[in-house]
Every structure is written in structure tokens, then in C-alpha cells.
Design a protein around this motif. Structure first.
Motif, mmCIF file in Angstrom:
data_model
loop_
_atom_site.group_PDB
_atom_site.id
_atom_site.type_symbol
_atom_site.label_atom_id
_atom_site.label_comp_id
_atom_site.label_asym_id
_atom_site.label_seq_id
_atom_site.Cartn_x
_atom_site.Cartn_y
_atom_site.Cartn_z
ATOM 1 N N GLU A 217 0.855 -1.195 0.000
ATOM 2 C CA GLU A 217 0.000 0.000 0.000
ATOM 3 C C GLU A 217 0.890 1.243 0.000
ATOM 4 N N ALA A 218 0.643 2.127 -0.967
ATOM 5 C CA ALA A 218 1.409 3.376 -1.053
ATOM 6 C C ALA A 218 0.537 4.526 -0.558
ATOM 7 N N ILE A 219 1.035 5.263 0.415
ATOM 8 C CA ILE A 219 0.300 6.423 0.947
ATOM 9 C C ILE A 219 1.095 7.665 0.579
ATOM 10 N N THR A 220 0.516 8.545 -0.207
ATOM 11 C CA THR A 220 1.219 9.752 -0.653
ATOM 12 C C THR A 220 0.633 10.983 0.015
ATOM 13 N N TYR A 221 1.355 12.089 -0.130
ATOM 14 C CA TYR A 221 0.871 13.350 0.422
ATOM 15 C C TYR A 221 -0.350 13.825 -0.358
ATOM 16 N N SER A 222 -1.254 14.502 0.323
ATOM 17 C CA SER A 222 -2.480 14.964 -0.323
ATOM 18 C C SER A 222 -2.217 16.145 -1.243
ATOM 19 N N PHE A 223 -1.394 17.073 -0.799
ATOM 20 C CA PHE A 223 -1.200 18.314 -1.553
ATOM 21 C C PHE A 223 0.127 18.248 -2.307
ATOM 22 N N VAL A 224 0.074 17.589 -3.487
ATOM 23 C CA VAL A 224 1.274 17.437 -4.313
ATOM 24 C C VAL A 224 0.906 17.828 -5.737
ATOM 25 N N ASP A 225 1.816 18.513 -6.410
ATOM 26 C CA ASP A 225 1.586 18.893 -7.800
ATOM 27 C C ASP A 225 1.326 17.638 -8.637
ATOM 28 N N PRO A 226 0.247 17.617 -9.459
ATOM 29 C CA PRO A 226 -0.081 16.408 -10.254
ATOM 30 C C PRO A 226 1.081 15.922 -11.105
ATOM 31 N N LYS A 227 1.883 16.849 -11.670
ATOM 32 C CA LYS A 227 3.016 16.426 -12.515
ATOM 33 C C LYS A 227 4.045 15.658 -11.679
ATOM 34 N N VAL A 228 4.330 16.152 -10.509
ATOM 35 C CA VAL A 228 5.274 15.479 -9.622
ATOM 36 C C VAL A 228 4.713 14.138 -9.180
ATOM 37 N N GLN A 229 3.411 14.123 -8.949
ATOM 38 C CA GLN A 229 2.765 12.905 -8.503
ATOM 39 C C GLN A 229 2.898 11.798 -9.550
#
Length: 521
Positions: A509-521
Motif C-alpha cells: 500500500e502506497a500512501i502519498t501526500y495529499s497536496f502534491v503537484d499532479p506532474k510530480v505525482q
């Protein structure tokens, strides 16, 4: 707040001993931090009178004195610099015992017999002053016990008040509390306006009404500040932890302790033009009464004349405008300073004064005139003088206004766990100075007096009723509560079970930050 038990009992005197009185005050929410006798333990010390003083034949610094004890005259050898003919002084006779179990015996000093000892304040453990003999008033009765003469069967009580109870930083406030707790009438001194005898008034201008919405001034001409402060006043100040300085300062300190209103006296000759209450200009300097020079900040409220600052408002006066024994005319100040404007100012300059302690916590905004009348009368009784009219400058829009708070009978019973009779509640509130303005169907509408800035919501009134009724008289109940279980369908699989299933089969399971630029994501 340190005070003399005897002074408090002059206002209200319940039929309970000292320990019961202190317990009662503590249980009312005004914690007694400690107490101590107002003098050391001694016996055999009376009022003596020095009839004559002669030089010692064999010692330059000693004097041979003839001292009367009211019945006979005895010889005493004394080295105090202020011993003189006609002086009345504490006299320890042969057989007397001073604090520290020091016994007085017959002695010879450089060949001269000495039958007793003339005492200083420090030798009686009244203070640390040992500059000379303790000088008593001319009307002190020779031969009377010093314990009886000074009423030393007394204790100094130190009450540790919470910051919200500024109304109890005075004998008046403490007496009101004790009167309520014992259902007794408080015998306050009668304060009547002093009639002006001249037309001179100080020119007063307020330029910072938000910080000082009320300021009063009065000129007292032709005062004699060489006059001695009465011993009864010196003793009340001493037992409250304040040293006697001169009559003008002693009177202002006395009224502050008695009523709770700090005052200040200026030398009129040192005030240029008039009084201006304003914020300081950055970089202005002022030498205070303690000799310390401070550089003022623009956030500091000052009392100034037309040329310079003469005091830090509500904290300490300046040395230049301070009174001394050559002062002939006084300008007496009494004011209301807004607590937020005062907060932290004394501490900023490394100070803490009795005045700042009170102003920071909130002084009764209706008290200034009454305190000035009281101080004027006391000053006239001690130093004489001719009072002028009181000048009062008020910014009504910046002055606090009277508050009303509703108290519901059911809410009172729910919080205290006890239904108190309506008549009892009304009596408690009335004795506290809270006026029942209107009887409501379900409670009361209460008018809050100016000396209780801490009362603003219903819970404050409930606390007042509870503590006066007596915390020990309230029922002891354990708090109860219940937890309801939420309904969950057995056929519904929770998300956590799904996650656990996939992890168990090798997924990650990968948990990422909520507020991240879509391109970086």
C-alpha cells in the motif's frame, strides 16, 4: 496581599479565632499562604521616658540617661545617636526578656551602672531598622506595656490571590468576603467629600483615553511634610509589608491597602504647565523614585507635564517630581488605567510595585474619587494643607460599563448538584454586592458591580454562590456516563479488512501526500 488581622477585624469581627478565620478565607477560594506574629516574643518591655542625658565620663559614644518607668527613675547607659531628653522609647527593665531569649540584667558599662536597656525596632523584632532607638509619640503613656500600647497580639496574614480576584487586594474587599461568609455587616469608615478652600486646579489632558479613561487631580497647598506619620498608620503599613517613608507617601499607600486604589502625590512646583496622560515617545528617559533611569518605549503610558514624563502610569513616579520634606504644595493623582494597557509594563522595566500589581489585575473604575477624598482627609489630619476642587477628566466611551448576567435556577442546581433556596441565593448575591436587578421566571438578572471585573458569564455567578454556600456543604456525586455501540451489518466488509487481505497476498500500500503537484505525482 498581606494584612493585619486586627485591621481586618476593625471592619468586620466574627466570633471565631485566627485559625478558623484563615480556614474560612481559604475555603472561600482566597488561599492563605502563611501567617506570622507582627513582633518578636518579649516580656517586661514598657514605655519609658528619658528625663535627662549626660555624657559618659569614660566613653565618647555612650550616654548616661535617667529613665522613668512611671513609678521610679533608674539609670541606663545608652549608645544610640538619637537618645535625648524628653524622648519616649521602649524600655526593657531588669528582668525583661527580648526576642531570642535575651535577658536584661543589671550591668556596668565603663564603670557606670545600667539598670535596663532602651530598645530599637530591630531589638523588638518589629523591623530590621537599627539606626537608633524606636521613637514613640509624645502622648505615649509611660509605664504601659509595649504589647498593649502597640496592640502586638496580632498576626500578619498573607493571602495568595488568583489574578482574577483583584477586588480582594484591599482590606475593604477582604472584609466584604468575611462579612458575607459570616452574615455580618461590614463597618467601613465613613468617607465624606472634603470641601475646597481655594480655586486652584491642575490642568489635565488625556491623550490616550483607551489606556486611561478616567483621571482625577487635586491641589493641596501649604502642607507640612516634616510632620510625622502617626504610629498607628506606620504599624498598619509595617504589618502589611510596607515601609513608612513620609506622610504623603504613607497616606497614599494606606488608602491603597484600605480601599484598593493606588494613588500618587507630585510636587506641584516640579510640574511644568499641567498634566498630560499620553503614550511615551520612543527614546524618552525618566529617572524613577528608586534612582533607576529607564528609557521609555512607545507602548508605555506615562504621566507627563508639558515638557517631560514625570511618571510611568500605574507603576512608579519620577524622582524629579517626587515629594520631599521641602514640598509645600501637592498634586494628588487618582486614576483608572485599563488592565491590558498595564499588563507587562512594570516587568519590562524590571519593576514590580504594589500599584502595578493592582492595575494589571483591574481596579474598580468607580473608586478613584472616593479614594481621593479619603486620602485628602487623612493628609489634612496629618500634614495640614488647603484642598482645592477635584478635577475629573473622563472618556465615557472608553470607560468600562456595568454588566448584567442572567442566572438560571435550574442551571445553578445542575452544576452544584443541589437546589438552593431562592431566598438564600438572593441573600448571597446581595451580600457580595451583586444586585438582583430583575426576578426572571426561571432565575435572576444580576447587575455586576464595578469592583468585580471577573464576573461576566453565568458560570461565574454559579461559582460565587457555590463558594459562599460552602463547598463542604455541596453533595458529593460521582460523574456518570454511557457509551453507545454503533450498529454494524455483518454482511458489510470494512475497508480495513480489504486492505489486510491484499497486503497478506503480497501487495504493497502506497500512501502519498495529499497536496502534491499532479506532474510530480
Amino acid at each position: 496581599m498581606k494584612f493585619s488581622e486586627q485591621w481586618l477585624r476593625e471592619w468586620v469581627n466574627p466570633s471565631i479565632d485566627s485559625q478558623a478565620l484563615m480556614d474560612q478565607i481559604t475555603m472561600a477560594g482566597l488561599e492563605v499562604d502563611g501567617f506570622e506574629p507582627v513582633a518578636g516574643e518579649f516580656t517586661g518591655i514598657i514605655v519609658g521616658e528619658v528625663l535627662s542625658v549626660e555624657a559618659h565620663p569614660d566613653a565618647d559614644k555612650l550616654r548616661v540617661c535617667q529613665v522613668s518607668n512611671g513609678e521610679e527613675t533608674v539609670q541606663v547607659v545608652c549608645g544610640a545617636p538619637n537618645v535625648r531628653e524628653g524622648l519616649k522609647v521602649p524600655f526593657a527593665e531588669v528582668g525583661a526578656v527580648l526576642p531570642g531569649n535575651f535577658k536584661i540584667k543589671k550591668a556596668k558599662l565603663r564603670g557606670q551602672p545600667s539598670q535596663g536597656m532602651l530598645c530599637s525596632e530591630s531589638e523588638l523584632a518589629l523591623s530590621e531598622s537599627h539606626d537608633g532607638l524606636m521613637e514613640l509619640p509624645d502622648d505615649a503613656p509611660v509605664g504601659q506595656s509595649m504589647v498593649d500600647y502597640l496592640k502586638l497580639n496580632d498576626i500578619a496574614i498573607d493571602v495568595d490571590l488568583t489574578p482574577n480576584r483583584s477586588d480582594c487586594l484591599s482590606i475593604k474587599g477582604l472584609a466584604r468576603e468575611v462579612g458575607v461568609l459570616n452574615s455580618m455587616v461590614v463597618e467601613a469608615p465613613e468617607i465624606e467629600p472634603v470641601e475646597a478652600v481655594h480655586s486652584e486646579v491642575p490642568a489635565i489632558r488625556i491623550e490616550a483615553p483607551e489606556a486611561c479613561p478616567r483621571y482625577l487631580g487635586r491641589v493641596l497647598r501649604n502642607v507640612n511634610l516634616k510632620a510625622e506619620t502617626p504610629l498607628w498608620m506606620q504599624e498598619k503599613l509595617r504589618r502589611s509589608g510596607i515601609r513608612s517613608i513620609d506622610a504623603a507617601v504613607d497616606v497614599t499607600n494606606y488608602v491603597m491597602l484600605e480601599l484598593g486604589q493606588p494613588l500618587h502625590a507630585f510636587d506641584r512646583e516640579e510640574i511644568s504647565g499641567g498634566i498630560v496622560v499620553r503614550m511615551a515617545k520612543a527614546g524618552e528617559k525618566l529617572v524613577l523614585l528608586d534612582g533607576q533611569e529607564v528609557e521609555l518605549t512607545a507602548e508605555t503610558l506615562v504621566i507627563a507635564d508639558h515638557d517631560k514624563p514625570i511618571a510611568i502610569a500605574g507603576v512608579m513616579g519620577g524622582e524629579h517630581s517626587g515629594v520631599n520634606d521641602k514640598t509645600q504644595d501637592l498634586v494628588l493623582e487618582s486614576a483608572y488605567f485599563e488592565p491590558i494597557a498595564m499588563a507587562g509594563k512594570a516587568r519590562h522595566y524590571g519593576l514590580h510595585t504594589d500599584a502595578s500589581h493592582r492595575f494589571e489585575r483591574g481596579v474598580d473604575y468607580e473608586l478613584a474619587r472616593e479614594a481621593m477624598e479619603r486620602a485628602t482627609r487623612l493628609l489634612m489630619d496629618i500634614v495640614g494643607g488647603e484642598p482645592g476642587e477635584i478635577v475629573e477628566v473622563v472618556s465615557w466611551e472608553d470607560l468600562p460599563s456595568a454588566k448584567t448576567v442572567d442566572l438560571r435556577e435550574k442551571r445553578l442546581a445542575d452544576v452544584l448538584g443541589l437546589a438552593i433556596d431562592r431566598t438564600t441565593v438572593e441573600e448571597i448575591l446581595s451580600r457580595l454586592g451583586l444586585r438582583v436587578e430583575k426576578l426572571l421566571k426561571d432565575g435572576w438578572r444580576i447587575s455586576v458591580p464595578s469592583f468585580r471585573p471577573d464576573i461576566s458569564i453565568e458560570e461565574d455567578l454559579i461559582e460565587e454562590v457555590g463558594r459562599i454556600y460552602g463547598y463542604n456543604n455541596l453533595p458529593v456525586t460521582e460523574p456518570t456516563g454511557s457509551l453507545g455501540l454503533s450498529v454494524r451489518e455483518e454482511a458489510t466488509r470494512p475497508l480495513s479488512a480489504v486492505r489486510n487481505f491484499f497486503v497478506a497476498h503480497g501487495y504493497q500500500e502506497a500512501i502519498t501526500y495529499s497536496f502534491v503537484d499532479p506532474k510530480v505525482q
